[in-house]
Structures are given as structure tokens and as C-alpha cells.
Design a protein around this motif. Structure first.
Motif, mmCIF file in Angstrom:
data_model
loop_
_atom_site.group_PDB
_atom_site.id
_atom_site.type_symbol
_atom_site.label_atom_id
_atom_site.label_comp_id
_atom_site.label_asym_id
_atom_site.label_seq_id
_atom_site.Cartn_x
_atom_site.Cartn_y
_atom_site.Cartn_z
ATOM 1 N N ASP A 132 -58.385 -24.491 -54.511
ATOM 2 C CA ASP A 132 -58.631 -25.821 -53.831
ATOM 3 C C ASP A 132 -57.658 -26.216 -52.845
ATOM 4 N N LEU A 133 -58.237 -26.893 -51.532
ATOM 5 C CA LEU A 133 -57.346 -26.915 -50.741
ATOM 6 C C LEU A 133 -55.945 -27.716 -51.427
ATOM 7 N N GLY A 134 -55.228 -28.152 -50.840
ATOM 8 C CA GLY A 134 -54.174 -28.876 -51.960
ATOM 9 C C GLY A 134 -53.993 -29.439 -53.073
ATOM 10 N N ASP A 135 -54.384 -28.028 -53.868
ATOM 11 C CA ASP A 135 -53.814 -27.556 -55.484
ATOM 12 C C ASP A 135 -52.148 -27.399 -55.392
ATOM 13 N N ASN A 136 -52.041 -26.053 -54.690
ATOM 14 C CA ASN A 136 -50.839 -25.882 -54.480
ATOM 15 C C ASN A 136 -49.069 -26.588 -53.777
ATOM 16 N N THR A 137 -49.525 -27.354 -52.912
ATOM 17 C CA THR A 137 -48.508 -28.078 -52.505
ATOM 18 C C THR A 137 -48.632 -29.006 -53.564
ATOM 19 N N SER A 138 -49.590 -30.177 -54.210
ATOM 20 C CA SER A 138 -49.849 -30.631 -55.468
ATOM 21 C C SER A 138 -48.290 -30.133 -56.788
ATOM 22 N N SER A 139 -48.944 -28.848 -56.590
ATOM 23 C CA SER A 139 -47.987 -28.302 -57.957
ATOM 24 C C SER A 139 -46.992 -27.880 -57.768
ATOM 25 N N LEU A 140 -46.514 -27.422 -56.390
ATOM 26 C CA LEU A 140 -45.162 -27.550 -55.759
ATOM 27 C C LEU A 140 -43.984 -28.979 -56.021
ATOM 28 N N ARG A 141 -45.896 -30.024 -55.571
ATOM 29 C CA ARG A 141 -44.415 -31.409 -55.977
ATOM 30 C C ARG A 141 -44.419 -31.561 -57.009
ATOM 31 N N GLU A 142 -44.935 -31.495 -58.497
ATOM 32 C CA GLU A 142 -44.854 -31.498 -60.253
ATOM 33 C C GLU A 142 -43.802 -30.548 -59.909
ATOM 34 N N SER A 143 -43.415 -29.945 -59.765
ATOM 35 C CA SER A 143 -42.438 -28.510 -59.966
ATOM 36 C C SER A 143 -40.895 -29.930 -59.675
ATOM 37 N N MET A 144 -41.045 -29.492 -58.261
ATOM 38 C CA MET A 144 -39.996 -31.137 -57.550
ATOM 39 C C MET A 144 -39.618 -31.195 -58.447
ATOM 40 N N LEU A 145 -40.317 -32.709 -58.535
ATOM 41 C CA LEU A 145 -40.291 -33.941 -58.849
ATOM 42 C C LEU A 145 -39.863 -33.839 -61.249
ATOM 43 N N SER A 146 -39.951 -32.840 -61.616
ATOM 44 C CA SER A 146 -39.255 -32.636 -63.160
ATOM 45 C C SER A 146 -38.314 -31.371 -62.972
ATOM 46 N N ASP A 147 -38.503 -31.560 -61.470
ATOM 47 C CA ASP A 147 -36.645 -30.079 -61.971
ATOM 48 C C ASP A 147 -35.074 -31.215 -62.213
ATOM 49 N N ASP A 148 -34.297 -31.620 -63.118
ATOM 50 C CA ASP A 148 -33.131 -32.789 -62.721
ATOM 51 C C ASP A 148 -32.400 -32.088 -62.295
ATOM 52 N N LEU A 149 -32.595 -31.197 -62.882
ATOM 53 C CA LEU A 149 -31.099 -30.654 -61.290
ATOM 54 C C LEU A 149 -30.862 -30.802 -60.135
ATOM 55 N N LEU A 150 -32.346 -30.389 -59.713
ATOM 56 C CA LEU A 150 -32.470 -30.435 -58.304
ATOM 57 C C LEU A 150 -32.294 -32.130 -57.548
ATOM 58 N N ALA A 151 -32.967 -33.581 -58.277
ATOM 59 C CA ALA A 151 -32.891 -34.458 -58.872
ATOM 60 C C ALA A 151 -31.065 -35.136 -58.895
ATOM 61 N N LYS A 152 -30.388 -34.709 -59.366
ATOM 62 C CA LYS A 152 -29.031 -34.800 -60.088
ATOM 63 C C LYS A 152 -28.092 -34.561 -58.438
ATOM 64 N N ALA A 153 -28.188 -32.915 -57.805
ATOM 65 C CA ALA A 153 -27.623 -32.274 -55.991
ATOM 66 C C ALA A 153 -27.870 -33.204 -55.076
ATOM 67 N N LEU A 154 -29.136 -34.212 -55.944
ATOM 68 C CA LEU A 154 -29.849 -34.545 -54.112
ATOM 69 C C LEU A 154 -28.949 -36.493 -54.581
ATOM 70 N N SER A 155 -28.188 -36.768 -55.441
ATOM 71 C CA SER A 155 -27.661 -37.694 -55.803
ATOM 72 C C SER A 155 -26.489 -37.933 -55.163
ATOM 73 N N GLY A 156 -26.078 -36.498 -54.720
ATOM 74 C CA GLY A 156 -24.807 -36.099 -53.915
ATOM 75 C C GLY A 156 -24.346 -37.008 -53.054
ATOM 76 N N GLU A 157 -23.396 -37.814 -52.433
ATOM 77 C CA GLU A 157 -23.234 -38.626 -51.064
ATOM 78 C C GLU A 157 -23.309 -37.947 -49.858
ATOM 79 N N ASN A 158 -22.559 -36.850 -50.187
ATOM 80 C CA ASN A 158 -22.477 -36.256 -48.927
ATOM 81 C C ASN A 158 -23.697 -34.909 -48.777
ATOM 82 N N VAL A 159 -24.468 -34.721 -49.543
ATOM 83 C CA VAL A 159 -25.299 -33.172 -49.807
ATOM 84 C C VAL A 159 -26.668 -33.468 -48.466
ATOM 85 N N LYS A 160 -26.336 -31.781 -48.974
ATOM 86 C CA LYS A 160 -26.426 -31.386 -47.008
ATOM 87 C C LYS A 160 -28.192 -30.181 -47.578
#
Length: 560
Positions: free
Chosen positions: A147-175
């Protein structure tokens, strides 16, 4: 927050009510409808685009690693990119992907798992590292049925579960810069490895990635002539783009020129966006051939690029259209290349536009356009499909069309109010005096069917009056009923978009012969509205149908 949303809903509903009355003459109907629409836009935007984005960003935020202020800005950009992809899924949804290129992130090399660095098929979860320290995270999904929306929901779940991305976004000057894509697989299998973005894999070179709309018709010839090596398991034509770009770059030319040269070799209709991880502050765009376009939205400190304007409207209604058929220099070669500079994001100066011959064509304010639609016009809500939503919205569209024009009086009868923006004083006089002796109601496709209903309604009201009323497809009127003097003719032209070529051409032909034209049209500032002597807008003057089958537009045209 809930109290604010409740108040906004009440405000929206009040101005949605067709019987809501303000002191006004009939000539103010369109003005009031425009103002009412703007108030509803404002209420909707605060509730859905602002408060809604806040909630969605909160849902994307890791509980393990708290983002820095810069990190929160990147999460907002991620949410806006995902929302844009969600709206663009009507163009294709069997696979989707999104990449996040981050730098100044404070991560150490030892924290990056080797298996995520070594996936040669560039599937979901892959990471690429640049010599400058920047990291490219990629997330993908592929599903032939859904259905419409399934793919973006899947992408959201993948990003939310990625601790490495989350840690990268904790950097004070990250871009970061972000590129996403959704598609129907026209070439190649439906798989994560074929989903965009795709990357080059030549030796130990810095990673280059692209996303692409349209097809590279000569991709097989390019693979053979340039001896490109495509890994087994990848069958999409899009993989040729980054491979050829990388090969050009290895020859010693700049990234920008290498990108231009690669796209210049493509045959077919293509829109492409690319990133070189060694130059994270730039995104390259190109459009070549007919049938594809890109829209570069400009807003404060940001660019947002989409293949349709409705992918932009959550954050901006101001954009540059990049058209592959537009000539932007005297060289005579069609096609454009754009470099977006993050250091000047949101400004005209950060948009560097060139031809394939490297001629620069400066982007000026006059090159920009504005769209009148907002996210409330294209929101799918809780519906699985736009068709279901638009069927159920039909009564609301009819009410909006009648708002201020069909008014219930104290005695229970209805009063019809048609302002001078639709029926001018001169046209009223021509009808009353008998100067108008013929009325043609025209349209194409569904609008031609609506024209037949309008013909019956007008004929019923003119019983006993010597005026001939006929409904015809616009092409039949222009082919068989044109005469040199049509000053005794009124043409009622019906179109949902106002851009139907056959209808607009016929309108111009009859006007050149002296006929008067009233347009029943859905889109303000459209070509048809500009050519008509009077306009009656259906619904809000911008009611959008995303599904192929016409529903609410047809009913509104008949009612109008």
C-alpha cells in the motif's frame, strides 16, 4: 498541544461551512472564497505541517543517543524528505531508498561494522566512508505488492533502529545532505540492490551515488563501449550513471564536468540527482529529454528537490523548474545541469546552472514559479488509496463549489449569486439583449461528459428563449463550427487543470473570432483562466485529483 489542535479544527470547520455568511455583495463571492481558503490553509499548515512534523521528528529520535541541535535539524530534513517521498509514491512505489551523507560527526572508524562497509550490492544498511571522514548511510526497501505509505514506514523503522546514525547525529557540529527516491522498476528486477540510490564500485575510488527518473535507452551500449563493470545482482539501467561518472572523474576532470559528460552520453528522457561523497556540500542535478522534470524548491537555508511540485509544498511553494527541453543558452543544445551549494542553501546564488557545453546560465528571480496548492490539497489521510479518498471528498468539493454562490434565504429558498468575475456586466447585457445567440459547452475527456450535463442544465433554464445550446468536445468545435465572426457566441470551456491543450487551443481560436468565453476550471492562474473573459472556479480553485479516474472534479464541474 491537543487544545491547540482542537481550536485549529474548529477554525477550519467554520470556514469550510458553505452556509457561513459574511456581509458581502455577489461580486465579492470569489474574494471571500479565496480568503476562506487561505484561513483553512493556515489552520491546516499549523496543525499538520508544523505540529505534525514535530510529532514525526520526535518519533524518529533515538532514545539511546540524544541528537544535538544540528542533529535535530537533520532529523527535520529527514522527515521532510520522507514526507515528500510519501506524496510522490503515486508516481511509483515498488521500491524506495534514502541516503544520508553526514560529516563532522565525531564518530571513530572502529565504530563502523565492516560488513556494512563491504556490501557491494549497496543494499539497505550499507555505509560508505570517504577519505574526508564523511559517512554515507543508505536505507532501502523493495516490495512488489503493498500500500501507499508502506515503503516510507519501512525506511523510518530502519533509520530509527540504526544506533550508528543516531550517534552520528549527536555530534555538535554534524552536517548532512539527503537524497531519496521512489519508483516503478521499468528496467531490472524489483530488489534492494536495484533500488535507488545506486553507487559506482570502481576500485578504491570515493563513492559516487545517483537516483534517476526515466530510462537510459542506450545503457547496454554504454556498458559495452566504456567497458563498465556492473556487479552481478544489479540489473537496473540506472547503475550506468555513477559508473560512467566515476570513470570520467578518474580520467582527471572535475566532479562537475565528469557528471555533465556522463549525462550527456545518455539517450532517452532522464532526470538524475547525484552525490560525490568527497564533495558532501554539493548535490548535482540534470534533466535531459522530454517527459521528465525536476523542481528545486527554495526556502530559508535549504533546497528541496522533487519530481513534482507536490513533493515540495510542505516547506515551500517557490521553486525553479528544471526542464530537459528548455533552451537556456545560445548553443542550441537542450538539457540542463544544476549544482546545489549547501553553503548558500536557499539562495539563488547557490543554484549554479549550466548547459552540457559548460555554458553558465544564471538563475534569476523571474525564473522561479510559485504553486498555489498546499499539503491539504494532496493529503491522503487515513485512506489506502487516493481514489477512495477522492470519492468520499466529492460532497465536500460540491459544497465548496457552491459556497457563497448558492445561498439559503430566510424564507428557505435559495439565492444564486454569480459575481462579475464570472459574468461581467457587458456579458449580462449581451445575453439580455439577444446579441448572444449560441452557447457551446466544451471540454475534453471527462470534462466533455460534464459539458453534456451543463448543456442540459442551461437549456432547461433557457426554454422559450432563442438561444441554441450545444455540448461538444473542444476538438469538434474547432474542426467543424468555426466561422469568421463569432461575436454572437458564448463558449463555456470546462477543464480540471486549465492546461488541456485541445481546449485551450479552441478557446484561443474562438476568442480570435470575437466569441466570449467563460471557464469552469479548478486551477487558479491556469492558462484557461488567463484566456477566459470570466471564470467560475470549482471547489477551492485548486482541488487536486491524484488518482487517474476523475470523481470530485467531475461532480463539481456539473454543479458549477
Amino acid at each position: 498541544m491537543s487544545a491547540i489542535e482542537k481550536s485549529l479544527d474548529q477554525l477550519f470547520d467554520f470556514f469550510q461551512n458553505p452556509e457561513m455568511q459574511l456581509p458581502a455583495s455577489s461580486d465579492d463571492v470569489e474574494v471571500l472564497n479565496v480568503l476562506s481558503s487561505k484561513v483553512r490553509d493556515l489552520a491546516w499548515s499549523i496543525k499538520n505541517d508544523r505540529i505534525g512534523s514535530y510529532r514525526k521528528v520526535s518519533a524518529l529520535t533515538s532514545k539511546k543517543f540524544i541528537p544535538s541541535q544540528q542533529g535535530f535539524s537533520i532529523l527535520l530534513s529527514l522527515e521532510q524528505a520522507l514526507s515528500g517521498l510519501d506524496r510522490l509514491e503515486v508516481r511509483g512505489r515498488d521500491s524506495a531508498g534514502l541516503q544520508v551523507l553526514v560529516w563532522d560527526h565525531d564518530l571513530d572508524d572502529v565504530e563502523i561494522p565492516r560488513d556494512r562497509l563491504n556490501d557491494m550490492l549497496f543494499r539497505s544498511g550499507s555505509i560508505r566512508k570517504s577519505s574526508n571522514g564523511s559517512l554515507l548511510f543508505v536505507y532501502k526497501t523493495a516490495s512488489e505488492i503493498g500500500d501507499l505509505g508502506d515503503n516510507t514506514s519501512s525506511l523510518r523503522e530502519s533509520m530509527l533502529s540504526d544506533d550508528l546514525l543516531a550517534k552520528a547525529l549527536s555530534g555538535e557540529n554534524v552536517k548532512a545532505n539527503i537524497v531519496g527516491h521512489t519508483r516503478w522498476a521499468s528496467v531490472g528486477l524489483i530488489s534492494e540492490s536495484n533500488a535507488h540510490p545506486v553507487e559506482s564500485s570502481i576500485g578504491d575510488q570515493e563513492s559516487i551515488t545517483t537516483v534517476q527518473n526515466g530510462d537510459i535507452d542506450n545503457y547496454a551500449d554504454l556498458i559495452a563501449s566504456f567497458e563498465l563493470e556492473i556487479p552481478n545482482g544489479i540489473t537496473t539501467d540506472a547503475r550506468v550513471g555513477p559508473e560512467l561518472w566515476q570513470k570520467n572523474k578518474i580520467s582527471g576532470i572535475s566532479t562537475e564536468k565528469a557528471f555533465m559528460s556522463a549525462v550527456r552520453n545518455f539517450e532517452g528522457s532522464v532526470a538524475i540527482a547525484g552525490v560525490d561523497v568527497s564533495q558532501p556540500e554539493n548535490i548535482f542535478l540534470s534533466v535531459k529529454g522530454s517527459g521528465q522534470a525536476l523542481y528545486v524548491g527554495l526556502t530559508e537555508d535549504a533546497y528541496l528537490v522533487a519530481s513534482e511540485p507536490y513533493g515540495l509544498v510542505e516547506i515551500t511553494n517557490r521553486y525553479l523548474k528544471v526542464d530537459g527541453e528548455e533552451l537556456i543558452s545560445k548553443s542550441g543544445e537542450k538539457g540542463q545541469v544544476i549544482r546545489l551549494d549547501m553553503n548558500l542553501a536557499g539562495t539563488l546564488e547557490g543554484l549554479v546552472r549550466k548547459t552540457f557545453a559548460s555554458d553558465t546560465s544564471k538563475v534569476c528571480e523571474k525564473d522561479l514559479s510559485q504553486t498555489e496548492i498546499s499539503t491539504r490539497d494532496i493529503d491522503r489521510g487515513s485512506y489506502k488509496h487516493y481514489l477512495l479518498k477522492e470519492i468520499e471528498e466529492s460532497p465536500s468539493s460540491v459544497r465548496s463549489t457552491l459556497r457563497g454562490r448558492l445561498v439559503k434565504k430566510e424564507n428557505g429558498e435559495f439565492d444564486v449569486r454569480i459575481g462579475i468575475e464570472t459574468l461581467s456586466d457587458q456579458l449580462k447585457l449581451d445575453l439580455k439583449s439577444g446579441k448572444i445567440r449560441k452557447i457551446f459547452v466544451i471540454g475534453q475527456g471527462t470534462a466533455a461528459v460534464a459539458a453534456k450535463a451543463v448543456e442540459i442544465a442551461i437549456s432547461t433554464q433557457l426554454t422559450g428563449i432563442a438561444i441554441i445550446v450545444k455540448a461538444k468536445p473542444a476538438t469538434e468545435l474547432s474542426a467543424f463550427d468555426l466561422v469568421s465572426d463569432m461575436s454572437d457566441t458564448l463558449v463555456v470551456a470546462i477543464s480540471q487543470s486549465g492546461t488541456t491543450t485541445d481546449t485551450n487551443r479552441t478557446v484561443q481560436l474562438v476568442r480570435d473570432r470575437g466569441a466570449k468565453v467563460i471557464a469552469i476550471v479548478n486551477r487558479r492562474n491556469s492558462d484557461l483562466a488567463d484566456r477566459a473573459d470570466g471564470v467560475l472556479y470549482t471547489s477551492d480553485g485548486r482541488d487536486i485529483e491524484m488518482s487517474v479516474a476523475s470523481t470530485k472534479a467531475f461532480y463539481s464541474q456539473v454543479v458549477a
